[in-house]
Write a protein that holds these residues in place. Sequence first.
Motif, PDB file in Angstrom:
ATOM      1  N   GLY A 134     -95.141  16.783  32.471  1.00 22.76           N
ATOM      2  CA  GLY A 134     -94.063  18.103  32.548  1.00 22.76           C
ATOM      3  C   GLY A 134     -92.822  17.485  33.344  1.00 22.76           C
ATOM      4  O   GLY A 134     -91.689  17.818  32.890  1.00 22.76           O
ATOM      5  N   LEU A 135     -93.071  16.999  34.566  1.00 22.25           N
ATOM      6  CA  LEU A 135     -91.746  16.758  35.556  1.00 22.25           C
ATOM      7  C   LEU A 135     -91.234  15.449  34.872  1.00 22.25           C
ATOM      8  O   LEU A 135     -89.765  15.587  34.784  1.00 22.25           O
ATOM      9  CB  LEU A 135     -92.339  16.442  36.833  1.00 22.25           C
ATOM     10  CG  LEU A 135     -91.182  16.074  37.907  1.00 22.25           C
ATOM     11  CD1 LEU A 135     -90.194  17.196  38.101  1.00 22.25           C
ATOM     12  CD2 LEU A 135     -91.833  16.044  39.124  1.00 22.25           C
ATOM     13  N   SER A 136     -91.916  14.624  34.613  1.00 25.61           N
ATOM     14  CA  SER A 136     -91.203  13.262  34.322  1.00 25.61           C
ATOM     15  C   SER A 136     -90.544  13.221  32.894  1.00 25.61           C
ATOM     16  O   SER A 136     -89.277  12.691  32.592  1.00 25.61           O
ATOM     17  CB  SER A 136     -92.057  12.072  34.030  1.00 25.61           C
ATOM     18  OG  SER A 136     -92.997  11.963  35.473  1.00 25.61           O
TER      19      SER A 136
ATOM     20  N   ARG B  22     -99.802  19.800  21.889  1.00 21.96           N
ATOM     21  CA  ARG B  22     -99.630  20.330  23.003  1.00 21.96           C
ATOM     22  C   ARG B  22    -100.523  19.955  23.800  1.00 21.96           C
ATOM     23  O   ARG B  22    -101.824  19.723  23.638  1.00 21.96           O
ATOM     24  CB  ARG B  22     -99.502  21.914  22.921  1.00 21.96           C
ATOM     25  CG  ARG B  22     -98.511  22.608  21.916  1.00 21.96           C
ATOM     26  CD  ARG B  22     -98.447  24.011  22.025  1.00 21.96           C
ATOM     27  NE  ARG B  22     -99.813  24.505  21.890  1.00 21.96           N
ATOM     28  CZ  ARG B  22    -100.259  24.751  20.497  1.00 21.96           C
ATOM     29  NH1 ARG B  22     -99.522  24.633  19.389  1.00 21.96           N
ATOM     30  NH2 ARG B  22    -101.414  25.478  20.444  1.00 21.96           N
ATOM     31  N   LEU B  23    -100.204  19.630  25.120  1.00 26.91           N
ATOM     32  CA  LEU B  23    -100.809  19.132  26.299  1.00 26.91           C
ATOM     33  C   LEU B  23    -102.115  20.297  26.556  1.00 26.91           C
ATOM     34  O   LEU B  23    -103.098  19.675  26.913  1.00 26.91           O
ATOM     35  CB  LEU B  23    -100.085  18.952  27.580  1.00 26.91           C
ATOM     36  CG  LEU B  23     -99.259  17.534  27.459  1.00 26.91           C
ATOM     37  CD1 LEU B  23     -98.704  17.465  28.759  1.00 26.91           C
ATOM     38  CD2 LEU B  23    -100.184  16.342  27.149  1.00 26.91           C
TER      39      LEU B  23
ATOM     40  N   LEU C 217     -90.222   9.925  21.732  1.00 25.68           N
ATOM     41  CA  LEU C 217     -89.771  11.225  22.110  1.00 25.68           C
ATOM     42  C   LEU C 217     -88.321  11.474  21.851  1.00 25.68           C
ATOM     43  O   LEU C 217     -87.500  10.511  22.051  1.00 25.68           O
ATOM     44  CB  LEU C 217     -89.802  11.374  23.521  1.00 25.68           C
ATOM     45  CG  LEU C 217     -91.530  11.403  24.174  1.00 25.68           C
ATOM     46  CD1 LEU C 217     -91.231  11.548  25.795  1.00 25.68           C
ATOM     47  CD2 LEU C 217     -92.467  12.196  23.700  1.00 25.68           C
ATOM     48  N   PRO C 218     -87.983  12.462  21.031  1.00 27.46           N
ATOM     49  CA  PRO C 218     -86.513  12.529  20.550  1.00 27.46           C
ATOM     50  C   PRO C 218     -85.761  12.727  21.480  1.00 27.46           C
ATOM     51  O   PRO C 218     -84.552  12.814  21.446  1.00 27.46           O
ATOM     52  CB  PRO C 218     -86.922  13.544  19.520  1.00 27.46           C
ATOM     53  CG  PRO C 218     -87.820  14.328  19.932  1.00 27.46           C
ATOM     54  CD  PRO C 218     -88.946  13.594  20.540  1.00 27.46           C
TER      55      PRO C 218
ATOM     56  N   SER D  71     -95.298  19.583  25.079  1.00 27.03           N
ATOM     57  CA  SER D  71     -95.865  19.187  23.710  1.00 27.03           C
ATOM     58  C   SER D  71     -95.094  17.777  23.246  1.00 27.03           C
ATOM     59  O   SER D  71     -94.142  17.560  23.640  1.00 27.03           O
ATOM     60  CB  SER D  71     -95.334  20.210  22.682  1.00 27.03           C
ATOM     61  OG  SER D  71     -93.846  20.401  22.575  1.00 27.03           O
ATOM     62  N   LEU D  72     -95.842  17.065  22.423  1.00 24.89           N
ATOM     63  CA  LEU D  72     -95.732  15.680  22.031  1.00 24.89           C
ATOM     64  C   LEU D  72     -95.464  15.627  20.388  1.00 24.89           C
ATOM     65  O   LEU D  72     -96.382  16.229  19.918  1.00 24.89           O
ATOM     66  CB  LEU D  72     -96.803  14.787  22.549  1.00 24.89           C
ATOM     67  CG  LEU D  72     -96.696  14.571  24.262  1.00 24.89           C
ATOM     68  CD1 LEU D  72     -97.982  14.065  24.491  1.00 24.89           C
ATOM     69  CD2 LEU D  72     -95.620  14.362  24.819  1.00 24.89           C
ATOM     70  N   PRO D  73     -94.868  14.782  20.142  1.00 24.09           N
ATOM     71  CA  PRO D  73     -94.554  14.559  18.651  1.00 24.09           C
ATOM     72  C   PRO D  73     -95.792  13.773  17.964  1.00 24.09           C
ATOM     73  O   PRO D  73     -96.675  13.240  18.696  1.00 24.09           O
ATOM     74  CB  PRO D  73     -93.291  13.542  18.439  1.00 24.09           C
ATOM     75  CG  PRO D  73     -92.604  13.630  19.813  1.00 24.09           C
ATOM     76  CD  PRO D  73     -93.691  13.832  20.836  1.00 24.09           C
ATOM     77  N   ALA D  74     -95.820  13.772  16.672  1.00 20.89           N
ATOM     78  CA  ALA D  74     -97.109  12.980  16.074  1.00 20.89           C
ATOM     79  C   ALA D  74     -96.978  11.604  16.615  1.00 20.89           C
ATOM     80  O   ALA D  74     -95.821  11.058  16.719  1.00 20.89           O
ATOM     81  CB  ALA D  74     -96.930  13.131  14.465  1.00 20.89           C
TER      82      ALA D  74
END
Length: 350
Positions: A229-231, A204-205, A265-266, A237-240
């Motif tokens: 967050g906007l883009s 998580r950021l 990113l899924p 939160s980011l995946p592995a």
Amino acid sequence: MSIQAAANAIKYRVQQAAETIGASNPLPYVGGLLDRSFQLPVGDQKYAQNTLAPGTIPFEPSFSAREPKTLRFVIEPLGPGVLPVSRRDESTREMRRLVNSQFGPEALHWFDQSSEEWRSLFGNPTLTYGAWFGNSYDRDGLHSSKVYYEIHPNQINSLPSALQQLARTAQSYLPDLVPIFTTISCQRNSGRQRLTFLHWKPVRLSELNPLMTHLGLEHQMSAVMQVFGLSLGGRFSLPARSLFIGLAGSLKDPEVKLEVALGMLPDFPPEFLKLLTLGLAERPRELQSLQRWLQAFTPDTHGWPGQFSVLSVIITPHNPAKVSLYLRPIEFALGENQLANLSAKGHPYE
């Protein structure tokens, strides 16, 4: 596009891009390297097996709000099937040639000292890709040249002491960081070394806040959260293996580059570019420069520049946060399905 060596297509694109951006023609500086690196035809599937831009030709231009009027690109040198040590040595030779001829013997001496560990025969005996090579150009010619050297975790001990301390501090707050390359860059009047980590697990950021507070960068995190967050459509939160953290400078004067591999990113938002430009609406000069850059890499036959591979934000204690955006140009995608499938190959460290 008719069958031709990819080098010809890349040289045409960078010439046209330089004119659009208002930068110098890069071919007098690196035309020979491009010829040696992209001898196979455009569309040859052998190009897909690379570590810089898997699934497409390993030529990656980028936009930097910190250098808005420069033409920037990175390549994996020497083409498919070349040994990693050959890529490392070729990148080093090209770097030394350009630095000496354009920036002078003092800059070359600094580079030789800074790169000794990474370019030596015994520095890293288990190379995977060796090195990448990057340049940038402004209206006065070569603005910067850099080598991205593959690094082994044990080589952190060989970094300059200030950068080593910065790296160890980052790892103490974020133990899932793995060093993947060090970038040694020369400009006309300065040089800098950066170490880039990959965060191996989901993150998580907000988990970056303790490190940023320690580095005196807590006041910049609101800008980071706004950009990402906007883009990214509200994603915090980011995946592995999707977050890269680049460090330069020292504990007293740090520079942190936070990069997101968009292909990992899924739920990458289809309106990404619209969201990004919306976030730059309060910075009209940067927005105009980004639009000019997009135009520079949009071929007449497509109307779209390609797939955006990395979004990054650079923060320092005293300057506003600056955005960078990396591109895999559509005209160098390999096959109709390759561009769509790049999300499964978002970076070389999967």
